[in-house]
Scaffold this active site. Structure first.
Site, PDB file in Angstrom:
ATOM      1  N   ARG A 523      38.820  18.005  56.302  1.00 23.70           N
ATOM      2  CA  ARG A 523      37.384  18.071  56.031  1.00 23.70           C
ATOM      3  C   ARG A 523      37.130  19.005  54.857  1.00 23.70           C
ATOM      4  O   ARG A 523      37.865  19.971  54.672  1.00 23.70           O
ATOM      5  CB  ARG A 523      36.650  18.677  57.230  1.00 23.70           C
ATOM      6  N   LYS A 528      38.088  26.304  54.298  1.00 20.69           N
ATOM      7  CA  LYS A 528      39.399  25.664  54.095  1.00 20.69           C
ATOM      8  C   LYS A 528      39.900  25.862  52.664  1.00 20.69           C
ATOM      9  O   LYS A 528      41.059  25.596  52.357  1.00 20.69           O
ATOM     10  CB  LYS A 528      39.318  24.181  54.439  1.00 20.69           C
ATOM     11  N   THR A 630      45.517  20.752  62.751  1.00 22.39           N
ATOM     12  CA  THR A 630      46.469  19.821  63.349  1.00 22.39           C
ATOM     13  C   THR A 630      47.134  18.998  62.250  1.00 22.39           C
ATOM     14  O   THR A 630      48.246  18.491  62.444  1.00 22.39           O
ATOM     15  CB  THR A 630      45.775  18.888  64.366  1.00 22.39           C
ATOM     16  N   LYS A 634      51.112  17.574  61.437  1.00 16.20           N
ATOM     17  CA  LYS A 634      51.481  16.207  61.027  1.00 16.20           C
ATOM     18  C   LYS A 634      52.394  16.240  59.810  1.00 16.20           C
ATOM     19  O   LYS A 634      53.345  15.457  59.703  1.00 16.20           O
ATOM     20  CB  LYS A 634      50.219  15.375  60.765  1.00 16.20           C
TER      21      LYS A 634
HETATM   22  C1  26W Z   1      27.609  19.819  65.729  1.00 15.55           C
HETATM   23  C2  26W Z   1      28.269  20.820  65.034  1.00 15.55           C
HETATM   24  C3  26W Z   1      29.730  20.686  64.740  1.00 15.55           C
HETATM   25  C4  26W Z   1      30.480  19.604  65.108  1.00 15.55           C
HETATM   26  C5  26W Z   1      31.823  19.529  64.783  1.00 15.55           C
HETATM   27  C6  26W Z   1      30.318  21.693  64.060  1.00 15.55           C
HETATM   28  C7  26W Z   1      31.640  21.644  63.735  1.00 15.55           C
HETATM   29  C8  26W Z   1      32.400  20.569  64.107  1.00 15.55           C
HETATM   30  C9  26W Z   1      33.846  20.573  63.713  1.00 15.55           C
HETATM   31  C10 26W Z   1      34.091  19.437  62.847  1.00 15.55           C
HETATM   32  C11 26W Z   1      34.749  20.852  64.847  1.00 15.55           C
HETATM   33  C12 26W Z   1      36.230  20.725  64.511  1.00 15.55           C
HETATM   34  O1  26W Z   1      36.719  19.683  64.144  1.00 15.55           O
HETATM   35  N1  26W Z   1      36.981  21.797  64.716  1.00 15.55           N
HETATM   36  C13 26W Z   1      38.402  21.756  64.506  1.00 15.55           C
HETATM   37  O2  26W Z   1      39.036  21.503  65.758  1.00 15.55           O
HETATM   38  C14 26W Z   1      40.428  21.307  65.619  1.00 15.55           C
HETATM   39  C15 26W Z   1      40.976  20.914  66.965  1.00 15.55           C
HETATM   40  O3  26W Z   1      40.996  22.005  67.812  1.00 15.55           O
HETATM   41  C16 26W Z   1      41.098  22.542  65.053  1.00 15.55           C
HETATM   42  O4  26W Z   1      42.447  22.250  64.838  1.00 15.55           O
HETATM   43  C17 26W Z   1      40.434  22.958  63.752  1.00 15.55           C
HETATM   44  O5  26W Z   1      40.967  24.200  63.329  1.00 15.55           O
HETATM   45  C18 26W Z   1      38.924  23.057  63.927  1.00 15.55           C
HETATM   46  O6  26W Z   1      38.288  23.296  62.691  1.00 15.55           O
END
Ligand code: 26W
Length: 791
Positions: A523, A528, A630, A634
């Site tokens: 993302r 990042k 993650t 990979k």
């Molecule tokens: C609604 C608000 C919202 C929704 C999704 C805020 C932030 C998110 C992110 C996209 C959440 C996310 O993907 N977090 C990631 O989760 C992974 C699985 O545990 C971790 O490996 C990542 O470090 C973390 O950023």
């Protein structure tokens, strides 16, 4: 095992009944559908048997707003062990299976790591025969499709359902009714089979689709008020239309909240009604049979809905309902960024579901009572409160009620315990656990890199490693074997050739597979630090211009990332990277040494091509900010060294495969803690001419954002807003480390050994290991297989 004849007949039959065509006239998507339905038909009995068996015992539920599944066909064929048969059948019919796989739209029902983690988890649970059911939303449009126009990101809708969708079954008879104070809608379940690797168990992912109770208002339509006649339907369908609707305005916030309640309520009703059907109305046994995991706070309103149903509809006392909930729910935290800790305005909650707010106050009251009994003063209690400052803090609710709270990597869990959630940790030390993330080796190695898989299988003598990834350790004895190392690098090269040809096809860009592939895919987010990577490349550009003989291997820097549509600064970074790409291309000298490519529409299926074709994995988040990552795993599993900061799971990756086989640089959490109050990026800018040169390029006309202000905003982020992510502080350390990479890469054998060490030690990052830990340490569930009626 399906016989070839049966597969052939199935394809022809479904082409006929679903599409009305003969094989010779069929389009690829029709063959895709017919093939998928043929396989689906074949697994239905096993699927139903599995569900029946799971219904009788203790089950876990994974509640998640995101399931980033990607494509189903290839993975399902492989896991069923019929990939080769199907390939042969199609060959006999003059059809290329690969082409059919490529026609499938990704199920992009997620944003990034959290959603892909959910997808890996359900696959691992199925492989391990664990009774786990996934619950989510069937968004009619997944995450937006990204295009790059003149270097800018543009977005359009993702229409993944356009050809129909072969891999789910609509369960009309298991609809739930969802009530808001201003509308009532239907939640229609679509069940997706989750096919594990070489097991007859078929698990279920249940995705809810929102529909209106009535298709249109007959009287309004008859009155020729056509728009009004379908407005209720549109309003209902909006609820499951898109993932994370833009919530900068109130209407968007309401829609998101509706969404969360929608799938939470539907899932709770489903779970409770199944419990009643199987075990009757005695809820004292409920938690014996059921446990639910909240994948971050998005489904947390489930807790309140669960208590509401028990109290209002099942006549359980509030105290009992709360104590059942305390055994029923677990909560996983995935981020420490404040922006992601959800807080809902209580006026919105009151407007949409006032009873839920009442229950929240009651739960909050119980929390305060407990804290007062334990001697906390009112000031301290304030920080724990679920409702405060007119908002509901979803994480507080999840932690108070949750049976367990877990972080997703060792460092992340430590930060939660020591800093972010320290007050909670002191209150409930036993609730806190770590569950380091993992990835499924089926999709992320066996499927996406059949060449490397064959190499492993040949060396180990069998395919057991696919189910028991720790067996990769058995490869270690070949670590100095020249032949083995040479073969590994030959495979890497082959995967780079394949990636290059895919990039040519998708982007129209030619890259050299003999160059070093340095890849950052994830993302787009400031933490990042794609910006740091970009600034580094810009500096490299200047250095090559100064010294055309600069001693570096020919390198291709590849980026893939989506910027959230409302996240202006992230979009600025996309444009910045693309402008650097253009600058490099336009220079005859520099373009011979380096190349920058931003691949568009990064997604699961693209990722499956990028990880195997990589030489370096860039994981350069500001220390302390990446919960786990993650993608880093990979890369590792595809034998690629990590270039990263001391953050998230990078730390565990390096611990497993050795510092000497990876590249760790930059400020650590403790360093940042020390300098955070005195940090002055302007000092770096003044003192370091390379930094000054690349930062100035943002505003002196070297790079052009077409006057939209993006680059000036980036400049300000670094210098005027005190560089929140320590990009400039890490710049020089990054540069030194990358120089080390380039130097090491010259020694082909040593480099191959680093790649090999990463592969050998990737075993602990299997999501099978993670799921076993959740199963043993939080859920208390055990593998179970159904008994064949025929046996
Ligand atoms: C609604 C608000 C919202 C929704 C999704 C805020 C932030 C998110 C992110 C996209 C959440 C996310 O993907 N977090 C990631 O989760 C992974 C699985 O545990 C971790 O490996 C990542 O470090 C973390 O950023």
């Amino acid at each position: 095992m399906m016989e070839k004849q049966k597969i052939k007949e199935g394809i022809e039959r479904y082409l006929k009944v679903k599409h009305g065509v003969k094989l010779k006239d069929a389009h690829d998507y029709q063959i895709f559908n017919a093939l998928s339905l043929t396989v689906l038909e074949d697994i239905i009995d096993n699927w139903n048997n599995t569900t029946e068996t799971y219904n009788k015992g203790r089950r876990a539920y994974y509640l998640s707003a995101e399931f980033l599944m990607g494509r189903a066909l290839g993975n399902n064929l492989m896991n069923l062990g019929i990939y080769d048969e199907v390939k042969e059948v199609l060959q006999e019919l003059n059809i290329d299976l690969n082409k059919i796989e490529e026609i499938e739209e990704d199920a992009g029902l997620g944003n990034g790591g959290l959603g892909r983690l959910a997808a890996c988890f359900v696959e691992s649970a199925a492989t391990l025969n664990m009774p786990l059911v996934g619950y989510g939303i069937r968004y009619s449009n997944g995450l937006f499709k990204q295009n790059i126009e003149n270097g800018f990101q543009t977005e359009c809708e993702d229409t993944w359902l356009k050809y129909g969708e072969a891999w789910s079954i609509r369960k009309e008879d298991e609809i739930q009714i969802i009530e808001y104070s201003d509308m009532t809608v239907k939640a229609v379940p679509y069940d997706v089979p989750i096919i594990g690797y070489k097991t007859k168990n078929i698990n279920t992912l249940r995705l809810w689709q929102c529909e209106a109770l009535r298709e249109f208002d007959f009287n309004l339509f008859n009155n020729q008020q056509y728009i009004e006649a379908v407005s209720a339907r549109n309003k209902a369908e909006d609820i499951s239309r898109v993932l994370y609707p833009n919530d900068t305005a109130e209407a968007g916030k309401i829609l998101r909240l509706r969404q969360q309640y929608f799938f939470s309520s539907a899932s709770m009703k489903d779970i409770i009604s199944k419990y009643k059907a199987n075990f009757g109305n005695d809820f004292s046994q409920f938690a014996k049979y059921n446990v639910a995991q909240l994948n971050d706070t998005h489904p947390t309103i489930s807790i309140l809905e669960f208590i509401r149903i028990l109290v209002d509809e099942e006549k359980v006392s509030f105290d009992n309902a709360l104590s059942i909930a305390k055994e029923f729910f677990g909560y996983t935290n995935h981020t420490i960024l404040a922006e992601a800790l959800e807080k809902w305005d209580i006026r919105l909650i009151e407007r949409l579901f006032p009873r839920i707010l009442q229950i929240a106050y009651q739960v909050d009251y119980e929390l305060m009572k407990e804290l007062r009994q334990k001697g906390y003063d009112e000031g301290a209690i304030w920080n724990f409160k679920i409702i405060a400052n007119n908002v509901m803090r979803m994480a507080n609710l999840a932690i108070f009620v949750g049976r367990a709270v877990n972080g997703v990597a060792e460092l992340h869990t430590e930060i939660l315990k020591k800093i972010e959630l320290n007050n909670w940790y002191k209150l409930y030390p036993n609730k806190f656990q770590n569950k380091t993330n993992g990835i499924t080796p089926r999709r992320w190695l066996r499927l996406c890199n059949s060449e490397l898989s064959k190499f492993i299988t040949d060396l180990l003598g069998n395919e057991d490693w696919v189910k028991n990834l720790e067996l990769l350790k058995g490869l270690k004895k070949y670590k100095d074997d020249d032949e083995v190392l040479k073969n590994l690098m030959k495979i890497k090269h082959e995967k780079k050739v394949q990636l290059a040809s895919y990039i040519k096809q998708e982007e129209g860009i030619e890259i050299d597979p003999d160059s070093f592939f340095d890849i950052q895919i994830k993302r787009l987010h400031e933490y990042k630090r794609q910006l740091l990577n970009a600034l580094y490349i810009l500096d490299l550009y200047y250095r090559i211009k100064e010294n055309p003989n600069l001693d570096i291997p020919k390198t291709t820097f590849i980026f893939g990332a989506k910027a959230f549509p409302g996240y202006k600064r992230a979009k600025g970074i996309v444009k910045f990277i693309n402008e650097i790409a253009r600058l490099v291309d336009s220079d005859e000298v520099v373009s011979k040494k380096i190349k920058v490519v931003f691949v568009h529409n990064y997604r699961v299926s693209y990722a499956q091509k990028l990880f195997p074709g990589s030489d370096l994995s860039k994981q350069i988040s500001t220390a302390g900010k990446e919960a786990s990552g993650t993608g880093n795993m990979k890369f590792m599993l595809n034998a690629t060294p990590t270039f990263g900061t001391y953050d998230g799971a990078n730390i565990e990756i390096v611990k497993a495969s050795g510092e000497e086989n990876n590249y760790i640089f930059g400020l650590r959490v403790e360093d940042i803690e020390k300098i955070k109050h005195s940090y002055n990026p302007k000092w770096y800018y003044r003192e370091n001419p390379s930094i000054k040169r690349v930062v100035d390029a943002l505003i002196n006309g070297t790079l052009n954002d077409g006057g939209c202000g993006y680059f000036e905003d980036l400049y300000n982020a670094l210098l005027e807003e005190r560089d929140q992510y320590y990009v400039l502080a890490d710049f020089e350390l990054f540069k030194k480390e990358e120089e080390k990479v380039f130097k090491d890469y010259k020694d082909k054998k040593k480099w191959a050994q680093k790649c090999f060490a990463n592969l050998c030690n990737a075993g602990i990052f299997s999501s099978d290991r993670t799921i076993k830990q959740y199963a043993d340490e939080i859920w208390d569930i055990k593998p179970i297989t159904f008994k064949d009626a025929s046996i």
